[in-house]
Design a protein around this motif. Sequence first.
Motif, PDB file in Angstrom:
ATOM      1  N   LEU A   1       1.878   9.991 -24.845  1.00  0.00           N
ATOM      2  CA  LEU A   1       0.819  10.034 -23.846  1.00  0.00           C
ATOM      3  C   LEU A   1      -0.544   9.776 -24.480  1.00  0.00           C
ATOM      4  O   LEU A   1      -1.371   9.039 -23.929  1.00  0.00           O
ATOM      5  N   ARG A   2      -0.797  10.388 -25.631  1.00  0.00           N
ATOM      6  CA  ARG A   2      -2.073  10.185 -26.323  1.00  0.00           C
ATOM      7  C   ARG A   2      -2.285   8.703 -26.641  1.00  0.00           C
ATOM      8  O   ARG A   2      -3.369   8.151 -26.403  1.00  0.00           O
ATOM      9  N   ASP A   3      -1.255   8.058 -27.170  1.00  0.00           N
ATOM     10  CA  ASP A   3      -1.395   6.639 -27.502  1.00  0.00           C
ATOM     11  C   ASP A   3      -1.719   5.814 -26.257  1.00  0.00           C
ATOM     12  O   ASP A   3      -2.604   4.947 -26.279  1.00  0.00           O
ATOM     13  N   ILE A   4      -1.016   6.081 -25.168  1.00  0.00           N
ATOM     14  CA  ILE A   4      -1.190   5.299 -23.945  1.00  0.00           C
ATOM     15  C   ILE A   4      -2.596   5.465 -23.380  1.00  0.00           C
ATOM     16  O   ILE A   4      -3.232   4.488 -22.962  1.00  0.00           O
ATOM     17  N   VAL A   5      -3.094   6.679 -23.369  1.00  0.00           N
ATOM     18  CA  VAL A   5      -4.376   6.951 -22.715  1.00  0.00           C
ATOM     19  C   VAL A   5      -5.566   6.652 -23.629  1.00  0.00           C
ATOM     20  O   VAL A   5      -6.567   6.100 -23.191  1.00  0.00           O
ATOM     21  N   GLU A   6      -5.463   7.004 -24.896  1.00  0.00           N
ATOM     22  CA  GLU A   6      -6.616   6.880 -25.795  1.00  0.00           C
ATOM     23  C   GLU A   6      -6.701   5.531 -26.494  1.00  0.00           C
ATOM     24  O   GLU A   6      -7.789   5.089 -26.861  1.00  0.00           O
ATOM     25  N   ARG A   7      -5.559   4.857 -26.673  1.00  0.00           N
ATOM     26  CA  ARG A   7      -5.553   3.681 -27.542  1.00  0.00           C
ATOM     27  C   ARG A   7      -4.877   2.463 -26.914  1.00  0.00           C
ATOM     28  O   ARG A   7      -4.066   1.795 -27.556  1.00  0.00           O
TER      29      ARG A   7
ATOM     30  N   SER B   1     -13.621   2.430 -21.507  1.00  0.00           N
ATOM     31  CA  SER B   1     -14.622   3.177 -22.265  1.00  0.00           C
ATOM     32  C   SER B   1     -15.662   3.825 -21.370  1.00  0.00           C
ATOM     33  O   SER B   1     -16.284   4.825 -21.755  1.00  0.00           O
ATOM     34  N   THR B   2     -15.829   3.291 -20.158  1.00  0.00           N
ATOM     35  CA  THR B   2     -16.824   3.845 -19.232  1.00  0.00           C
ATOM     36  C   THR B   2     -16.269   5.006 -18.420  1.00  0.00           C
ATOM     37  O   THR B   2     -16.980   5.982 -18.158  1.00  0.00           O
ATOM     38  N   TRP B   3     -14.994   4.924 -18.047  1.00  0.00           N
ATOM     39  CA  TRP B   3     -14.436   5.891 -17.097  1.00  0.00           C
ATOM     40  C   TRP B   3     -13.293   6.727 -17.660  1.00  0.00           C
ATOM     41  O   TRP B   3     -13.188   7.920 -17.339  1.00  0.00           O
ATOM     42  N   LEU B   4     -12.410   6.149 -18.455  1.00  0.00           N
ATOM     43  CA  LEU B   4     -11.234   6.877 -18.957  1.00  0.00           C
ATOM     44  C   LEU B   4     -11.554   7.409 -20.343  1.00  0.00           C
ATOM     45  O   LEU B   4     -11.126   6.865 -21.366  1.00  0.00           O
ATOM     46  N   ARG B   5     -12.293   8.502 -20.369  1.00  0.00           N
ATOM     47  CA  ARG B   5     -12.839   9.046 -21.621  1.00  0.00           C
ATOM     48  C   ARG B   5     -12.840  10.567 -21.538  1.00  0.00           C
ATOM     49  O   ARG B   5     -12.808  11.150 -20.440  1.00  0.00           O
ATOM     50  N   PRO B   6     -12.872  11.255 -22.668  1.00  0.00           N
ATOM     51  CA  PRO B   6     -12.692  12.713 -22.648  1.00  0.00           C
ATOM     52  C   PRO B   6     -13.794  13.468 -21.913  1.00  0.00           C
ATOM     53  O   PRO B   6     -13.523  14.536 -21.339  1.00  0.00           O
ATOM     54  N   ASP B   7     -15.032  12.966 -21.931  1.00  0.00           N
ATOM     55  CA  ASP B   7     -16.097  13.677 -21.226  1.00  0.00           C
ATOM     56  C   ASP B   7     -16.085  13.404 -19.727  1.00  0.00           C
ATOM     57  O   ASP B   7     -16.973  13.865 -19.009  1.00  0.00           O
ATOM     58  N   ASN B   8     -15.067  12.678 -19.252  1.00  0.00           N
ATOM     59  CA  ASN B   8     -14.904  12.424 -17.815  1.00  0.00           C
ATOM     60  C   ASN B   8     -13.521  12.880 -17.357  1.00  0.00           C
ATOM     61  O   ASN B   8     -13.039  12.457 -16.320  1.00  0.00           O
ATOM     62  N   MET B   9     -12.905  13.776 -18.136  1.00  0.00           N
ATOM     63  CA  MET B   9     -11.496  14.125 -17.937  1.00  0.00           C
ATOM     64  C   MET B   9     -11.299  15.629 -17.855  1.00  0.00           C
ATOM     65  O   MET B   9     -12.007  16.403 -18.494  1.00  0.00           O
TER      66      MET B   9
END
Length: 952
Positions: A619-625, A694-702
């Motif tokens: 999951l981390r790979d799919i969402v972050e990278r 990078s604008t929307w799918l990021r940790p400070d928006n999650m």
Amino acid sequence: MRNLSKLTVLLASASVLAACAPSARVQSAAVADLTAAVAPAIPPAPPVIQAAPVSALVSQVAIPHTEFKLANGLTVIVHEDHKAPVVAVSTWYNVGSKDEPAGKTGFAHLFEHLMFNGSENLPGDYFTYLQQIGATDYNGTTWFDRTNYFETVPRGALERALFMESDRMGYLLGAIDQSKLDNQRGVVQNEKRQGDNRPGGLVDYEVLATLFPGAHPYHHDTIGSMADLDAATLATVKEWFIDKYGPNNAVLVLAGDINAAEARPLVEKYFGAIKPGPVNNPAQANVPTLPATKTIEMKDHVAAVELQRHWAVPGINSPQLAAIDLGGSILGGLASSRLDRILVRDEKLAVSVSAGLQVFQRIGLFEVSATVKPGVDPAVVDKRLDEIMADYLANGPTEEEVARAATQDVAGRIRGLETVGGFGGKAVALAEGKVFTGDSDFYKRSLNQYASVSAADVKAAMQQWLGRPAFKVNLVPGERPPYEEAKGGKAKGKDIPTKKTPRVMPAVAQTPPLDFPNVTHTTLSNGVQVHYAQRNAIPTTQVALSFDAGYSADAVSGRGLQNLTLNLLEEGAAGKTSQQIAEEEESLGAEVSASGSADRSTIILGALSANLSPSLDLLRDIVERPDFNAPDVDRVKTQTLTAISQAQKEPNSMAARALPALIYGENHPYATTGLGQVAAVTGFTPDNLKAFHSTWLRPDNMEIFVVSNLPLAELQPQLEQRFGTWTAPATPKGVKTFSAPPARPSAQRIYLIDRPGSPQSIIYGGQLTGINPYGEIVPYSGANEVLGGNFLSRINMDLRETKGWSYGVRSSIALNVNAVPYLINAPVQADKTGESIRALNNDLQIMLNKQGVTQEELTRLVSNNVDALPGRFETSGAVLAAMMANDLYRRPDNYYELLADKYRGLTRAGLDQALKTAVDPNGFSWVVVGDAKQVKPQLDKLGIPVEVIQPK
């Protein structure tokens, strides 16, 4: 129940094959001829991961139960599950459409409808009584082999539910009259039109008629023919009931907060006096083999050519069940399948593929299909499809492929067993095994097959059954032939006199209050909030990553960017290919899904807790990278553009795409659907996707939401390791800009989209309301429930149950956070389109200005919502969705525990005022999708302006 896509029965999960095939020598020769043109395709080496073996997963599955039989022949199965104060009641009759003789096609399904229309001691619609006791997951279905009725009820309503089921089993005929028959005949015919009207909706008839000779029990579709439905008389349908629906032809399953000692006297009390009837010996059926491959071309409203192959195969008792099912998954059912890898990912000849098997009692249906990429010669794809299949039959799968397919299958069953009833769950597994195989433990035998099947088993089964001649259907874009409508005359005939038997309906005990799981809130080291609840029913974990995005984050000129970005996440990440990601998911028994609503973009992981650690890594790979490689972007863009093209041809999608701009205004963020627009999607580049990410799918928006059988102390370090170290980009996160929508119109308007030849019209109406999604919504939702929010609502009862013009009509309140519309959806037979809009407007005027909510409606509304609460959160998925809704609408964690008192506090006057505040009867914009030649003259008579528009 006529869709011939992969059957989602819990029992066999998908597929089956084995029986009258050509000789082994003939099959081998056929395979040799087909394989000459292609070298063996060797899948790439999968990543090395540590996953629990299938045998270990199977060992976790158990549905202990007690079985007994009454003197009248009724078989009863009881399973205890005390996780919630509810009981699933599932009644299965050993009769389906395969048991219908010539001239009576559709009778089993028609009688399923009639058995919902009241019994001798329960007059009126059965849904009335189900809602009075707070039932959930209730319905009835008919298929080739069985008819079933099911409901999950609060423990205190079990006796009432048993009374209801026994009354329609033993005391039904006196309640059926000519008017009910005529009405439900009309409803069923509209159900048939609704299915037929969809793109590809006529293919099923050709498949069954070709694969099975005329006298074969599976020759005709369950829905039946218009002519046979018209010809049904009151006497013939009553004779059908007398012959088929006795207690000795039924299985009753009780699963949930009950034990056998409690159940037996209750079942004896309500079912024991029902006299047995004739025993239905289900029609025997061989598995025919076509003398030679047959190919036909059918034209329909499709966006691209679809190449299909169909085979008749054996039924559920085949010893090759697991081998053929898993063989279909490996060929074209899994995301990593052979056909996906070669035709879609590598050679890019198709936009989608599938392969799979539906299992029935006597036979099965195996289908392979490929949707040709626009611009590619279908003949090239057809030839390539034959080559790939020939190679697969000759060489078979690898052991690793079989293990992945089996893991995915078993993981799906484990998730399904979280419920006690409904369309799946434990009651279904027990009932299907008993009815179809005579063994309520069949689910366990089947699972053991899946755990032990080998690659050699799959290869042998594939060769034996798919080496035979196929029925090929080439579904191509074009105009259909004229639709065959009902004759219009309804047969009348003599009745069978029936003496009514009075019975006393039992009282309902009080339902215990809902105990929603406690929610714990914590924070990762990077500030990401985590919301956690524990559920122990099954050993699974669900993790939802929720981003404040959604399709409202798309620019007006870039509609569809969010959707495309989400679809690319699993198509390559952290250097792994889409094939490797798919294989890793399947090896772990994990499910990763990405979806976007108007306001949120969400990625959900469903994991077996035994495999949680590597599943979180994935999951981390799919969402972050995500990689967003150009070839993958081009491929998924083509799939998306094809999907948009198909949405411009499917009637419900056509209406759904047209309405938002009409009520929000063209430039509003909600004035679209998730798929987006052709021009925008065509122009998207990998850089656009990277920018959205990078604008929307990021940790400070999650935010992270978790429901698991594991304690938070064990989960939090794992979440911290994967997501607590995720650093937000230096650029600012996205900000949505919402302009004010246009004022609600003061007069109605109709927008007509021409879809020639449609036997049914889609009516889709909407208007904006002033409802505050963060405020108190129960009065609004309650009033909507009365008007159009459920089966017993006024508009559904009018257009479906009274007039018989529709299979189902609904209204809804869409709780978007920045604008809340009120919507009405009504699919109706084409010749009643104008009258249906007039009827909807009349129902609205009566509700708003003449007769508001009645006392009976209020009482039913309160009972239905209060008593149903314990049954609403039986699954981890339901808890997860509730947690996310509470967060989105700024509600307290115990919001659902507060609902009972909110509903008890409702008044008729308050409900009336809420609806009047929200809805203006003159404020609707109506989109109508139908045959303009037939429909427009009807609309012109309404006195409402009509504008013909093009599909969006």
